[in-house]
Design an enzyme around this catalytic site. Structure first.
Site, PDB file in Angstrom:
ATOM      1  N   SER A   2       0.835  -1.200   0.000  1.00  0.00           N
ATOM      2  CA  SER A   2       0.000   0.000   0.000  1.00  0.00           C
ATOM      3  C   SER A   2       0.865   1.243   0.000  1.00  0.00           C
ATOM      4  CB  SER A   2      -0.866  -0.021   1.263  1.00  0.00           C
ATOM      5  OG  SER A   2      -1.404   1.255   1.510  1.00  0.00           O
ATOM      6  N   LYS A  23       2.412  -3.598   6.842  1.00  0.00           N
ATOM      7  CA  LYS A  23       2.672  -3.752   5.397  1.00  0.00           C
ATOM      8  C   LYS A  23       4.167  -3.627   5.124  1.00  0.00           C
ATOM      9  CE  LYS A  23      -1.352  -4.409   3.412  1.00  0.00           C
ATOM     10  NZ  LYS A  23      -1.648  -5.721   2.819  1.00  0.00           N
ATOM     11  N   TYR A  54      -1.099  -0.519  10.950  1.00  0.00           N
ATOM     12  CA  TYR A  54      -1.471  -1.162   9.682  1.00  0.00           C
ATOM     13  C   TYR A  54      -0.364  -0.942   8.644  1.00  0.00           C
ATOM     14  CZ  TYR A  54      -3.341  -1.219   4.966  1.00  0.00           C
ATOM     15  OH  TYR A  54      -3.489  -1.431   3.621  1.00  0.00           O
TER      16      TYR A  54
END
Ligand code: UFG
Length: 348
Positions: free
Chosen positions: A125, A153, A149
């Site tokens: 992302s 990643k 989050y």
């Protein structure tokens, strides 16, 4: 014909990618827990493609269950989508995020190593860039995610990179998505968020269809032309094709590739509201609210590396995204229905 294991294949990007893979001549096996998705998405992938997909109910945190998937199907490569993805929730439950997102990747890599499977496409992302110093964002920009989050990643990217260095035969693509939007052209598949949508496009769509009264615009005091945040919205079908292009690229070359998947153009929140009003013919009432903590002002990609490496570039624009989101939302105001009888095919 290669068989690709798609983890999280019933999710928004996963389901559209299954369709693109089938269209490109791959066989598809989906490993899913349906924690944040519905079996109906997979039924519709089969309906639209006219092809059968293999299916394994699987909690990727459970090593034995992952082993079982690889034992049951003959897998040539993996596209790994499964994971938790709500930024706010990750701040409240960081351990939950790290445990879920990292253990799945470990288990997949262990199974692949044991069986000599070398192709891996990872769903990363733009969040790994955090708040960039300049735009457009290139892949060599500093990586400084600002929430658990995003850090989960980045950690997975680092694990994959270390693993690749230790195993030259392992081929991996890290795909950094910007803001996915839109739906399949048919209106049969689209984004199906649980509860109140976190993201702009599904929220606007639910306001347009009358499920929510008005949109909250998070901040009008950003240093942008209209004061609202700017993002690079990319059509989910283009994004799905980006995975097919990445697989093709890995079939041709060894090593690791890192690509932004975006359009290279940014749109503000209010531009998106206007584009959606035009596409749907509905008005989108909104109110200006405080900034959302952790949001950045401007984020858009330099997507040129993906084109250089794989020939991929986004073809669809914001008007296509709004038209297709509206088509999906107006035909499926409550998202996918529950389909408890769907079991999927245990063989391919
Ligand atoms: N926004 C609103 N109101 C809403 C929702 C969003 O005004 O109800 C605004 C946000 O403030 C932002 C823009 O719309 O300016 C886009 O917000 P999204 O939540 O749709 O997307 P984000 O850019 O915040 O985050 C998304 C994904 C993340 C991913 C990130 C990468 O949700 O998973 O893009 O840049 F990490």
């Amino acid at each position: 014909m290669k068989t690709i294991l798609v983890t999280g294949g019933a999710g928004y990007i996963g389901s559209h990618t299954c369709l693109a893979l089938l269209g490109a001549g791959y066989r598809v096996v989906v490993a899913e827990s349906f924690q944040n998705s519905k079996p109906e998405a997979l039924r519709r992938v089969q309906e639209l493609s006219g092809k059968e997909i293999g299916f394994a109910a699987c909690d990727l945190r459970n090593k034995a269950e992952v082993e079982d998937v690889f034992d049951r199907f003959s897998i040539d490569g993996v596209v790994h989508f499964a994971g938790l993805k709500a930024v706010g929730e990750s701040v409240v439950k960081p351990l939950w995020y790290y445990e879920n997102n990292l253990s799945s990747t470990f288990h997949l890599l262990n199974c692949m190593e044991k069986r000599g499977i070398h192709l891996f496409v990872f769903s990363s992302s733009a969040t790994v860039y955090g708040d960039p110093d300049t735009v457009p964002i290139r892949e060599d920009f500093p990586l400084k995610p600002i929430n658990p989050y995003g850090r989960s990643k980045l950690m997975q990217e680092e694990i994959l990179s270390d693993f690749q260095k230790s195993r030259p035969e392992f081929r991996v693509a890290l795909l950094r998505y910007f803001n996915p939007a839109g739906a399949d052209r048919s209106g049969r598949m689209g984004e199906n968020p649980n509860g109140i949508p976190n993201n702009l496009m599904p929220y606007i769509a639910q306001v347009a269809v009358g499920k929510r009264a008005k949109l909250s615009v998070f901040g009008k005091d950003y240093p942008t032309p209209d004061g609202t945040g700017i993002r690079d919205y990319i059509h989910v079908t283009d994004l799905a094709e980006g995975h097919v292009a990445a697989l093709r690229c890995l079939e041709e070359r060894s090593g690791m590739v890192i690509c932004n998947l975006g359009t290279g153009r940014g749109y503000s929140v209010l531009e998106m509201v206007r584009a959606f009003e035009k596409a749907s013919g509905r008005s989108i009432p909104y109110e200006i609210c405080a900034r959302r903590p952790g949001d950045i002002a401007v984020c858009y990609a330099d997507p040129s590396r993906a084109e250089t490496l794989s020939g991929w570039k986004a073809r669809l624009g914001v008007d296509d995204m709004c038209r297709d989101t509206w088509n999906w939302q107006s035909q499926n105001p409550d998202g996918y229905p529950d389909e408890p009888t769907w079991k999927g095919s245990e063989k391919l």
